[in-house]
Design an enzyme around this catalytic site. Structure first.
Site, short mmCIF file in Angstrom:
data_model
loop_
_atom_site.label_atom_id
_atom_site.label_comp_id
_atom_site.label_asym_id
_atom_site.label_seq_id
_atom_site.Cartn_x
_atom_site.Cartn_y
_atom_site.Cartn_z
N SER A 15 30.99 45.72 46.27
CA SER A 15 31.48 47.06 46.17
C SER A 15 30.97 48.03 47.31
O SER A 15 29.77 48.28 47.69
CB SER A 15 31.18 47.54 44.83
OG SER A 15 31.87 49.01 44.81
N SER A 17 31.73 51.13 46.86
CA SER A 17 31.97 52.45 46.43
C SER A 17 30.47 53.33 46.75
O SER A 17 30.64 54.68 46.84
CB SER A 17 32.10 52.59 44.92
OG SER A 17 33.53 52.04 45.00
N THR A 62 35.79 48.96 38.27
CA THR A 62 36.79 48.03 39.15
C THR A 62 36.87 46.86 38.23
O THR A 62 36.66 46.67 37.08
CB THR A 62 35.95 47.93 40.30
OG1 THR A 62 36.86 47.12 41.23
CG2 THR A 62 34.55 47.22 40.46
N LYS A 66 39.15 47.62 34.10
CA LYS A 66 40.06 48.81 34.22
C LYS A 66 40.97 49.17 32.97
O LYS A 66 41.10 50.07 32.27
CB LYS A 66 40.95 49.00 35.48
CG LYS A 66 40.35 49.20 36.58
CD LYS A 66 41.20 49.08 38.07
CE LYS A 66 40.53 48.99 39.14
NZ LYS A 66 41.22 49.16 40.26
N ASP A 103 43.89 55.23 41.56
CA ASP A 103 44.37 54.18 42.67
C ASP A 103 45.68 54.69 43.41
O ASP A 103 45.91 54.45 44.56
CB ASP A 103 44.62 52.76 41.91
CG ASP A 103 43.19 52.31 41.83
OD1 ASP A 103 42.12 52.36 42.50
OD2 ASP A 103 43.10 51.41 40.86
N ALA A 132 47.23 45.44 40.24
CA ALA A 132 47.18 46.34 41.34
C ALA A 132 48.57 47.02 41.29
O ALA A 132 48.68 48.41 41.76
CB ALA A 132 46.97 45.52 42.63
N ASN A 152 58.02 39.54 42.35
CA ASN A 152 56.86 38.86 42.05
C ASN A 152 57.14 37.15 41.99
O ASN A 152 58.30 36.87 41.85
CB ASN A 152 56.34 39.14 40.85
CG ASN A 152 54.97 38.60 40.33
OD1 ASN A 152 53.92 38.72 41.28
ND2 ASN A 152 54.62 38.40 39.23
N ALA A 156 59.80 37.13 35.86
CA ALA A 156 59.53 37.78 34.62
C ALA A 156 58.63 38.85 34.56
O ALA A 156 59.09 40.12 33.74
CB ALA A 156 59.75 36.83 33.44
N GLY A 241 44.25 47.99 53.19
CA GLY A 241 43.86 49.05 52.16
C GLY A 241 42.41 49.70 52.13
O GLY A 241 42.20 50.33 51.08
P1 ATR Z 1 45.51 42.19 40.02
O1 ATR Z 1 44.97 42.86 38.96
O2 ATR Z 1 44.83 42.16 41.58
O3 ATR Z 1 47.01 42.61 40.38
P2 ATR Z 1 46.50 39.93 38.51
O4 ATR Z 1 46.82 41.01 37.38
O5 ATR Z 1 45.89 38.97 38.32
O6 ATR Z 1 45.61 40.65 39.65
O7 ATR Z 1 48.03 39.97 39.64
C1 ATR Z 1 47.83 39.06 40.65
C2 ATR Z 1 49.35 39.04 41.28
O8 ATR Z 1 49.19 38.40 42.50
C3 ATR Z 1 50.36 38.56 40.43
O9 ATR Z 1 51.77 39.12 40.78
C4 ATR Z 1 50.47 37.33 41.05
O10 ATR Z 1 51.60 36.62 40.87
P3 ATR Z 1 52.04 35.78 39.46
O11 ATR Z 1 52.33 36.90 38.32
O12 ATR Z 1 53.13 34.95 39.63
O13 ATR Z 1 50.87 34.93 39.28
C5 ATR Z 1 50.15 37.43 42.44
N1 ATR Z 1 49.86 36.33 43.40
C6 ATR Z 1 48.67 35.86 43.33
N2 ATR Z 1 48.58 34.89 44.18
C7 ATR Z 1 49.76 34.55 44.74
C8 ATR Z 1 50.63 33.92 45.71
N3 ATR Z 1 49.56 32.99 46.65
N4 ATR Z 1 51.61 34.08 46.38
C9 ATR Z 1 52.52 35.09 45.46
N5 ATR Z 1 51.98 36.06 44.74
C10 ATR Z 1 50.62 35.53 44.15
#
Ligand code: ATR
Length: 282
Positions: A15, A17, A62, A66, A103, A132, A152, A156, A241
């Protein structure tokens, strides 16, 4: 007396922070301490209660806590409620816990104030539909974009997220492949976890024009995989970021201490020593 603050997560050693808040405190002459606390995956509530019992004044929260912080807070701000997640907890004089989410507002400050971008009437694309993405959707829609697409890998999830936020502005959810023909966009934000494994979401061509700005919510030592992709596509700019990280911390500092720190020198200091591996959170 020195006021005590901390960031709680799992893992937490990475971190930034503590460094950011100590720089803010030095800059503004505030008498505070700020540490990193590792909570067991099943022990966030216990860690929080102990911190409050010991007289702690505020916490940043973090991954992966959250959503739990939002549930445990006694009172939550509208922006934490929108995101169903809290990254900042403040201990009130009566001992009650106030939850907020800095955020999204931190991202918007970075985009508008540090990078000089306009969001009003612009076409925005958010990649990813996890925590995120959820945390930034509300503050972005409040800026009045012409349209915001959430795309995404799992379509869905994007559709469900867009449904939750449609009352705030023109947002729709879709799968990545269905983005073909939907571009170009003015601003593309990568809120997927792909950068953490040095990968880029599988995207169709035509999303980037010569004026497009690409922004990865992740940051690391040097450009992320998404930033390389953006450069290959001919984007006007590719940003990481780190600025969002500093700005969300500044909003938390302001909530706690009632004064706004200057983020530019802190951003510059962090650029000198950014982490080696990509990271996506505080
Ligand atoms: P965070 O809290 O960091 O957003 P999360 O809730 O696990 O973590 O979400 C991760 C996001 O990254 C999701 O949108 C995931 O897509 P899926 O919903 O289809 O799983 C996306 N993600 C992770 N790895 C990916 C990759 N290699 N290509 C495209 N999307 C990816």
């Amino acid at each position: 007396m020195t006021d005590r603050y901390a960031v709680v997560g799992h893992p937490i050693a990475h971190s930034q922070s503590p460094r950011i808040h100590r720089l803010f405190a030095a800059q503004t002459g505030q008498d505070l301490s700020y540490e990193a606390i590792l909570a067991p995956l099943d022990g966030f509530a216990v860690t929080l209660r102990r911190f409050v019992a010991e007289g702690g004044k505020g916490l940043n929260v973090t991954l992966p806590f959250k959503a739990e912080a939002f549930i445990l807070a006694d009172i939550c701000s509208p922006r934490a409620t929108q995101a169903s997640a809290a990254n900042t907890l403040t201990v009130g004089a009566d001992g009650r816990l106030w939850g907020d989410n800095t955020d999204g507002v931190g991202l918007v400050r970075d985009l508008k104030e540090a990078l000089g971008l306009t969001l009003f009437e612009r076409r925005l694309l958010i990649l990813g539909a996890g925590g995120a993405a959820c945390g930034i959707l509300g503050p972005l829609l409040e800026e009045g974009p012409r349209g915001l697409v959430v795309a995404n890998r799992t379509a869905a999830r994007a559709e469900a997220l867009a449904d939750r936020f449609h009352c705030l502005g023109p947002v729709r959810g879709t799968g990545l492949a269905a983005l073909a023909g939907a571009g170009p966009f003015d601003l593309i934000l990568n809120a997927t976890a792909a950068s953490l494994s040095d990968a880029v979401p599988d995207l169709p061509p035509g999303l980037v024009a010569a004026h497009t700005v690409c922004y990865d919510l992740a940051y690391g030592h040097g450009p992320t995989a998404f930033m390389h992709w953006a450069q290959q596509q001919g984007a006007a700019r590719a940003e990481d970021g780190l600025g969002m990280l500093v700005e969300q911390a500044a909003v938390a500092f302001e909530l706690w201490r009632g004064m706004r720190p200057d983020t530019a020198p802190v951003r510059a200091a962090l650029r000198q020593g950014a982490p080696q591996a990509p990271d996506a959170d505080s």
